[in-house]
Design an enzyme around this catalytic site. Structure first.
Site, PDB file in Angstrom:
ATOM      1  N   GLU A  72       0.823  -1.211   0.000  1.00  0.00           N
ATOM      2  CA  GLU A  72       0.000   0.000   0.000  1.00  0.00           C
ATOM      3  C   GLU A  72       0.855   1.258   0.000  1.00  0.00           C
ATOM      4  O   GLU A  72       1.886   1.306   0.654  1.00  0.00           O
ATOM      5  CB  GLU A  72      -0.845   0.032   1.283  1.00  0.00           C
ATOM      6  CG  GLU A  72      -1.867  -1.042   1.357  1.00  0.00           C
ATOM      7  CD  GLU A  72      -2.522  -1.116   2.732  1.00  0.00           C
ATOM      8  OE1 GLU A  72      -2.684  -0.072   3.379  1.00  0.00           O
ATOM      9  OE2 GLU A  72      -2.864  -2.237   3.137  1.00  0.00           O
ATOM     10  N   CYS A 131       3.168   8.265   1.562  1.00  0.00           N
ATOM     11  CA  CYS A 131       3.451   7.358   2.679  1.00  0.00           C
ATOM     12  C   CYS A 131       3.736   5.980   2.081  1.00  0.00           C
ATOM     13  O   CYS A 131       2.877   5.393   1.429  1.00  0.00           O
ATOM     14  CB  CYS A 131       2.244   7.308   3.612  1.00  0.00           C
ATOM     15  SG  CYS A 131       2.407   6.082   4.925  1.00  0.00           S
ATOM     16  N   CYS A 168       4.632  -7.527   8.371  1.00  0.00           N
ATOM     17  CA  CYS A 168       5.545  -7.016   9.396  1.00  0.00           C
ATOM     18  C   CYS A 168       5.669  -8.059  10.492  1.00  0.00           C
ATOM     19  O   CYS A 168       4.715  -8.759  10.797  1.00  0.00           O
ATOM     20  CB  CYS A 168       4.966  -5.716   9.975  1.00  0.00           C
ATOM     21  SG  CYS A 168       6.018  -4.921  11.207  1.00  0.00           S
ATOM     22  N   CYS A 217       2.744  -5.491  16.743  1.00  0.00           N
ATOM     23  CA  CYS A 217       2.065  -4.487  17.587  1.00  0.00           C
ATOM     24  C   CYS A 217       0.575  -4.834  17.677  1.00  0.00           C
ATOM     25  O   CYS A 217      -0.075  -5.128  16.677  1.00  0.00           O
ATOM     26  CB  CYS A 217       2.248  -3.082  17.027  1.00  0.00           C
ATOM     27  SG  CYS A 217       3.981  -2.568  17.023  1.00  0.00           S
ATOM     28  N   CYS A 219      -2.151  -2.922  15.441  1.00  0.00           N
ATOM     29  CA  CYS A 219      -1.837  -2.604  14.042  1.00  0.00           C
ATOM     30  C   CYS A 219      -2.287  -3.718  13.098  1.00  0.00           C
ATOM     31  O   CYS A 219      -2.099  -4.901  13.384  1.00  0.00           O
ATOM     32  CB  CYS A 219      -0.333  -2.380  13.912  1.00  0.00           C
ATOM     33  SG  CYS A 219       0.197  -1.947  12.250  1.00  0.00           S
ATOM     34  N   GLY A 221       5.271  -2.281   7.428  1.00  0.00           N
ATOM     35  CA  GLY A 221       6.638  -2.756   7.641  1.00  0.00           C
ATOM     36  C   GLY A 221       7.424  -1.899   8.611  1.00  0.00           C
ATOM     37  O   GLY A 221       7.041  -0.781   8.940  1.00  0.00           O
ATOM     38  N   GLU A 222       8.530  -2.460   9.079  1.00  0.00           N
ATOM     39  CA  GLU A 222       9.397  -1.770  10.033  1.00  0.00           C
ATOM     40  C   GLU A 222      10.719  -1.415   9.327  1.00  0.00           C
ATOM     41  O   GLU A 222      11.517  -2.306   9.012  1.00  0.00           O
ATOM     42  CB  GLU A 222       9.640  -2.686  11.245  1.00  0.00           C
ATOM     43  CG  GLU A 222      10.729  -2.237  12.188  1.00  0.00           C
ATOM     44  CD  GLU A 222      10.639  -0.774  12.608  1.00  0.00           C
ATOM     45  OE1 GLU A 222       9.550  -0.295  12.960  1.00  0.00           O
ATOM     46  OE2 GLU A 222      11.690  -0.098  12.558  1.00  0.00           O
ATOM     47  N   SER A 259       9.479   6.325  10.361  1.00  0.00           N
ATOM     48  CA  SER A 259       8.828   5.956  11.612  1.00  0.00           C
ATOM     49  C   SER A 259       9.263   4.549  12.006  1.00  0.00           C
ATOM     50  O   SER A 259       9.274   3.641  11.179  1.00  0.00           O
ATOM     51  CB  SER A 259       7.308   6.013  11.420  1.00  0.00           C
ATOM     52  OG  SER A 259       6.653   5.602  12.596  1.00  0.00           O
ATOM     53  N   SER A 271       7.595   5.296  17.377  1.00  0.00           N
ATOM     54  CA  SER A 271       6.258   4.887  17.807  1.00  0.00           C
ATOM     55  C   SER A 271       6.346   4.496  19.273  1.00  0.00           C
ATOM     56  O   SER A 271       6.660   3.358  19.600  1.00  0.00           O
ATOM     57  CB  SER A 271       5.782   3.699  16.969  1.00  0.00           C
ATOM     58  OG  SER A 271       5.713   4.092  15.618  1.00  0.00           O
ATOM     59  N   LEU A 272       6.106   5.445  20.137  1.00  0.00           N
ATOM     60  CA  LEU A 272       6.258   5.173  21.574  1.00  0.00           C
ATOM     61  C   LEU A 272       4.998   4.495  22.115  1.00  0.00           C
ATOM     62  O   LEU A 272       5.046   3.411  22.650  1.00  0.00           O
ATOM     63  CB  LEU A 272       6.566   6.482  22.320  1.00  0.00           C
ATOM     64  CG  LEU A 272       6.990   6.309  23.774  1.00  0.00           C
ATOM     65  CD1 LEU A 272       8.312   5.574  23.882  1.00  0.00           C
ATOM     66  CD2 LEU A 272       7.087   7.658  24.487  1.00  0.00           C
ATOM     67  N   HIS A 273       3.874   5.158  21.963  1.00  0.00           N
ATOM     68  CA  HIS A 273       2.549   4.622  22.327  1.00  0.00           C
ATOM     69  C   HIS A 273       2.342   4.305  23.803  1.00  0.00           C
ATOM     70  O   HIS A 273       1.204   4.103  24.230  1.00  0.00           O
ATOM     71  CB  HIS A 273       2.182   3.396  21.481  1.00  0.00           C
ATOM     72  CG  HIS A 273       2.161   3.664  20.008  1.00  0.00           C
ATOM     73  ND1 HIS A 273       1.564   4.776  19.465  1.00  0.00           N
ATOM     74  CD2 HIS A 273       2.673   2.976  18.953  1.00  0.00           C
ATOM     75  CE1 HIS A 273       1.699   4.752  18.151  1.00  0.00           C
ATOM     76  NE2 HIS A 273       2.375   3.683  17.823  1.00  0.00           N
ATOM     77  N   ASN A 283      -6.900   4.439  15.164  1.00  0.00           N
ATOM     78  CA  ASN A 283      -7.759   4.012  14.078  1.00  0.00           C
ATOM     79  C   ASN A 283      -8.304   2.647  14.424  1.00  0.00           C
ATOM     80  O   ASN A 283      -7.521   1.717  14.665  1.00  0.00           O
ATOM     81  CB  ASN A 283      -6.912   3.856  12.816  1.00  0.00           C
ATOM     82  CG  ASN A 283      -7.246   4.884  11.784  1.00  0.00           C
ATOM     83  OD1 ASN A 283      -8.412   5.079  11.438  1.00  0.00           O
ATOM     84  ND2 ASN A 283      -6.218   5.535  11.284  1.00  0.00           N
ATOM     85  N   CYS A 342      -2.723   1.882   8.132  1.00  0.00           N
ATOM     86  CA  CYS A 342      -1.790   0.899   7.581  1.00  0.00           C
ATOM     87  C   CYS A 342      -2.299  -0.533   7.590  1.00  0.00           C
ATOM     88  O   CYS A 342      -2.816  -1.012   8.575  1.00  0.00           O
ATOM     89  CB  CYS A 342      -0.444   0.921   8.274  1.00  0.00           C
ATOM     90  SG  CYS A 342      -0.399   1.707   9.847  1.00  0.00           S
TER      91      CYS A 342
HETATM   92  N1  SAH Z   1       6.855   0.081  11.725  1.00  0.00           N
HETATM   93  C1  SAH Z   1       6.912   1.506  11.819  1.00  0.00           C
HETATM   94  C2  SAH Z   1       6.059   2.241  10.801  1.00  0.00           C
HETATM   95  C3  SAH Z   1       4.684   1.739  10.560  1.00  0.00           C
HETATM   96  S1  SAH Z   1       3.178   2.418  11.001  1.00  0.00           S
HETATM   97  C4  SAH Z   1       6.557   1.952  13.210  1.00  0.00           C
HETATM   98  O1  SAH Z   1       6.219   1.113  14.022  1.00  0.00           O
HETATM   99  O2  SAH Z   1       6.660   3.135  13.491  1.00  0.00           O
HETATM  100  C5  SAH Z   1       3.118   4.095  11.194  1.00  0.00           C
HETATM  101  C6  SAH Z   1       2.488   4.491  12.528  1.00  0.00           C
HETATM  102  O3  SAH Z   1       1.096   4.092  12.632  1.00  0.00           O
HETATM  103  C7  SAH Z   1       3.189   3.883  13.721  1.00  0.00           C
HETATM  104  O4  SAH Z   1       3.363   4.870  14.687  1.00  0.00           O
HETATM  105  C8  SAH Z   1       2.189   2.837  14.176  1.00  0.00           C
HETATM  106  O5  SAH Z   1       2.401   2.485  15.510  1.00  0.00           O
HETATM  107  C9  SAH Z   1       0.879   3.547  13.909  1.00  0.00           C
HETATM  108  N2  SAH Z   1      -0.315   2.687  13.892  1.00  0.00           N
HETATM  109  C10 SAH Z   1      -0.418   1.396  13.556  1.00  0.00           C
HETATM  110  N3  SAH Z   1      -1.688   0.969  13.691  1.00  0.00           N
HETATM  111  C11 SAH Z   1      -2.405   2.028  14.117  1.00  0.00           C
HETATM  112  C12 SAH Z   1      -3.779   2.225  14.452  1.00  0.00           C
HETATM  113  N4  SAH Z   1      -4.648   1.240  14.370  1.00  0.00           N
HETATM  114  N5  SAH Z   1      -4.170   3.459  14.856  1.00  0.00           N
HETATM  115  C13 SAH Z   1      -3.268   4.473  14.953  1.00  0.00           C
HETATM  116  N6  SAH Z   1      -1.964   4.349  14.649  1.00  0.00           N
HETATM  117  C14 SAH Z   1      -1.529   3.133  14.247  1.00  0.00           C
END
Ligand code: SAH
Length: 343
Positions: free
Chosen positions: A91, A104, A111, A115, A118, A158-159, A190, A213-215, A289, A332
């Site tokens: 994508e 993007c 991946c 996570c 995701c 992907g990472e 990212s 991506s801290l979260h 999302n 994603c």
């Molecule tokens: N692998 C990389 C880049 C991929 S995704 C990473 O982990 O950063 C890009 C961003 O979208 C990341 O911050 C990821 O954590 C976030 N993401 C993934 N799924 C999501 C969701 N359902 N809602 C919001 N953000 C999401």
């Protein structure tokens, strides 16, 4: 299968051409054609016919095909699903802002990071993309949409640090003055923060923007959401971020998807303040999302407001990300899953 010439830098093509008894400048000519999107040696009109034949024998070229294209009626965001040479799909999203068009891109098919919120990781990792395949996401999105691409974010499937060498090569290719010539300062990467590879990225001393991506600011929550955290943990990730900033002078940003009842409490906000101030990071708050297969829900507006107030009072730089393309499955991994019905 021939050699993947689109993944090669001009100086490598020169070396290869020297073996074919061709002068250096020919390499530059071929590189220019390729980076304009020409995928047929016979269309390279300033290259002699005998050389074109030699090139066809030695190298392979592939033109990505559009499996699906969705244009958002709300904001014009375009979402492509490209078919790769082996039938896999990735994508790419094109977003328009006042300052230009941002693409993007994905860097892997699937991946392996796992996570919990995701969609990209649900079927695991299929394979990493070649530099040429990532480049073509940018180039073909520009050619098909007719929108000049000025910015790139590596935030698709992907990472990036898990496909380190190919992503680094992609950056060199897309930044090349004879190619698309997109400046490093216009590129963001990212990462889920694979601590082991973070210093390698710092060593490259690139002028790209790195988003982590801290979260979650604590090990308990972050390890639950992101298996990548289970090795070295948040403290070491923060140390890597500090080193990155010291080495490159580039400010890091933290991605923080707000998940109802999971990472949006006062405790999390206060610890996030500490983490952000330690690194001088900018915090990007993203309303989660919703992904069909996942149990998590976005934070309520009330919780978001309270969370934001804590960041604001502490003087942390933050933005709340605007949602684009919500009607075209622009989160994603969602489109690939829908079209390819990955289990
Ligand atoms: N692998 C990389 C880049 C991929 S995704 C990473 O982990 O950063 C890009 C961003 O979208 C990341 O911050 C990821 O954590 C976030 N993401 C993934 N799924 C999501 C969701 N359902 N809602 C919001 N953000 C999401």
């Amino acid at each position: 299968m021939g050699i993947d010439i689109l993944s090669m830098l001009p100086e490598e093509i020169e070396k290869d051409f020297a073996e074919l008894g061709e002068p250096k400048y020919r390499a530059g000519q071929v590189f220019s054609w390729l980076h304009k999107g020409v995928r047929d040696f016979d269309k390279m009109t300033n290259i002699s016919k005998p050389l074109r034949e030699k090139l066809k024998e030695r190298y392979s070229l592939h033109e990505p095909k559009i499996l699906s294209k969705q244009v958002s009626e709300v904001d014009g965001t375009i979402k492509y699903l490209w078919e790769l040479k082996d039938g896999n799909a990735v994508e790419t999203v094109v977003m328009s802002y006042e300052y230009g068009n941002t693409v993007c891109v994905s860097c892997q098919v699937g991946c392996r990071q796992g996570c919990a919120f995701c969609a990209s990781t649900i079927g695991g990792l299929v394979r990493s993309l070649e530099p040429s395949e990532i480049l073509d996401e940018v180039l073909y999105s520009q050619l098909d949409s007719g929108k000049h691409i000025s910015n790139i974010v590596l935030m698709g499937i992907g990472e990036p640090l898990d496909n380190f060498d190919n992503v680094m090569r992609f950056l060199e290719l897309v930044n090349h003055p004879k190619g698309m010539n997109i400046g490093m300062r216009h590129i963001s990467l990212s990462t889920c923060g694979i601590t082991e590879r973070f210093d390698d990225l710092a060593d490259r001393d690139l002028q790209i923007t790195v988003a982590v991506s801290l979260h979650a600011p604590d090990d308990e929550t972050r390890s639950r959401l992101m298996p990548a955290n289970r090795g070295r943990g948040v403290e070491q990730l923060i140390e890597s971020c500090k080193r990155y900033y010291e080495r490159t002078g580039r400010r890091i940003s933290f991605e923080y998807a707000m998940i109802d009842g999971v990472n949006d409490t006062e405790y999390h906000a206060k610890l996030l303040v500490k983490r952000a101030l330690a690194v001088g990071a900018h915090v990007n708050l993203i309303p989660l999302n919703h992904v069909e297969e996942r149990e998590f829900k976005p934070s309520t507006p009330g919780h978001m407001k309270a969370f934001i107030k804590i960041l604001e009072d502490a003087g942390v730089n933050y933005t709340v990300r605007r949602k684009l393309g919500s009607d075209v499955d622009a989160s994603c991994g969602q489109l690939r899953r829908k079209i390819q019905k990955i289990k």
